[in-house]
Design a protein around this motif. Structure first.
Motif, PDB file in Angstrom:
ATOM      1  N   UNK A   1     -22.660 -30.195 -18.039  1.00 25.69           N
ATOM      2  CA  UNK A   1     -21.996 -29.636 -16.899  1.00 25.69           C
ATOM      3  C   UNK A   1     -21.089 -28.485 -17.324  1.00 25.69           C
ATOM      4  N   UNK A   2     -21.009 -27.494 -16.511  1.00 22.77           N
ATOM      5  CA  UNK A   2     -20.146 -26.353 -16.776  1.00 22.77           C
ATOM      6  C   UNK A   2     -18.711 -26.724 -16.441  1.00 22.77           C
ATOM      7  N   UNK A   3     -17.782 -26.183 -17.202  1.00 22.92           N
ATOM      8  CA  UNK A   3     -16.381 -26.481 -16.970  1.00 22.92           C
ATOM      9  C   UNK A   3     -15.659 -25.220 -16.529  1.00 22.92           C
ATOM     10  N   UNK A   4     -14.923 -25.315 -15.438  1.00 24.79           N
ATOM     11  CA  UNK A   4     -14.136 -24.207 -14.930  1.00 24.79           C
ATOM     12  C   UNK A   4     -12.749 -24.728 -14.620  1.00 24.79           C
ATOM     13  N   UNK A   5     -11.749 -24.201 -15.302  1.00 23.99           N
ATOM     14  CA  UNK A   5     -10.362 -24.581 -15.082  1.00 23.99           C
ATOM     15  C   UNK A   5     -10.167 -26.097 -15.118  1.00 23.99           C
ATOM     16  N   UNK A   6     -10.783 -26.745 -16.100  1.00 26.78           N
ATOM     17  CA  UNK A   6     -10.600 -28.167 -16.285  1.00 26.78           C
ATOM     18  C   UNK A   6     -11.459 -29.047 -15.405  1.00 26.78           C
ATOM     19  N   UNK A   7     -12.109 -28.507 -14.400  1.00 30.04           N
ATOM     20  CA  UNK A   7     -12.952 -29.300 -13.504  1.00 30.04           C
ATOM     21  C   UNK A   7     -14.417 -29.077 -13.864  1.00 30.04           C
ATOM     22  N   UNK A   8     -15.223 -30.097 -13.678  1.00 21.66           N
ATOM     23  CA  UNK A   8     -16.645 -29.944 -13.939  1.00 21.66           C
ATOM     24  C   UNK A   8     -17.366 -29.611 -12.646  1.00 21.66           C
ATOM     25  N   UNK A   9     -18.404 -28.816 -12.778  1.00 20.89           N
ATOM     26  CA  UNK A   9     -19.223 -28.477 -11.626  1.00 20.89           C
ATOM     27  C   UNK A   9     -20.677 -28.551 -12.057  1.00 20.89           C
ATOM     28  N   UNK A  10     -21.579 -28.746 -11.137  1.00 16.84           N
ATOM     29  CA  UNK A  10     -22.985 -28.840 -11.512  1.00 16.84           C
ATOM     30  C   UNK A  10     -23.509 -27.498 -12.004  1.00 16.84           C
ATOM     31  N   UNK A  11     -24.484 -27.559 -12.887  1.00 15.77           N
ATOM     32  CA  UNK A  11     -25.124 -26.356 -13.390  1.00 15.77           C
ATOM     33  C   UNK A  11     -26.012 -25.753 -12.307  1.00 15.77           C
ATOM     34  N   UNK A  12     -26.544 -26.602 -11.463  1.00 18.76           N
ATOM     35  CA  UNK A  12     -27.485 -26.181 -10.430  1.00 18.76           C
ATOM     36  C   UNK A  12     -27.064 -26.733  -9.079  1.00 18.76           C
ATOM     37  N   UNK A  13     -27.012 -25.857  -8.081  1.00 20.12           N
ATOM     38  CA  UNK A  13     -26.776 -26.274  -6.696  1.00 20.12           C
ATOM     39  C   UNK A  13     -27.982 -25.859  -5.871  1.00 20.12           C
ATOM     40  N   UNK A  14     -28.297 -26.636  -4.868  1.00 21.48           N
ATOM     41  CA  UNK A  14     -29.406 -26.313  -3.976  1.00 21.48           C
ATOM     42  C   UNK A  14     -28.825 -25.999  -2.605  1.00 21.48           C
ATOM     43  N   UNK A  15     -29.193 -24.823  -2.075  1.00 25.14           N
ATOM     44  CA  UNK A  15     -28.708 -24.380  -0.774  1.00 25.14           C
ATOM     45  C   UNK A  15     -29.913 -24.096   0.100  1.00 25.14           C
TER      46      UNK A  15
END
Length: 105
Positions: A1-15
């Protein structure tokens, strides 16, 4: 998972736009650039079921790709198997880029 400002976010999002059918979908790939976008687009366009595949980077200072795929109408992109296939391809390219980058240093 990618980390941005201490929070994790998914590598892939589906829209998927409201009212669209299952033959077109947009994926958002975080922490990626033209290297992955162009390679992934090239490989996906080799599939005869794919009618359109393209990507854009929203802004040069952002490392985020909007990746759009549209099939010819007889293949659904929103099935979980298709999503996992795209995710696996993205992760393989990411690992390859990391490996090549480390070997060049």
């Amino acid at each position: 998972m990618a980390t941005v400002e201490g929070a994790t976010k998914p590598v892939l999002e589906v829209v998927q736009a409201e009212g669209c059918d299952d033959t077109s979908v947009t994926f958002i790939l975080h922490d990626e650039d033209h290297t992955l976008g162009n390679s992934l687009r090239y490989m996906i366009m080799k599939n005869p079921e794919v009618e359109f595949c393209g990507y854009s980077i929203t802004h040069p200072s952002e490392s985020k790709i909007n990746f759009r795929i549209q099939t010819r109408g007889y293949s659904s992109l929103t099935s979980s198997s298709e999503k996992w296939m795209i995710l696996i391809i993205c992760e393989e390219f990411h690992l390859l880029i990391l490996f090549v980058g480390d070997s060049m240093n």
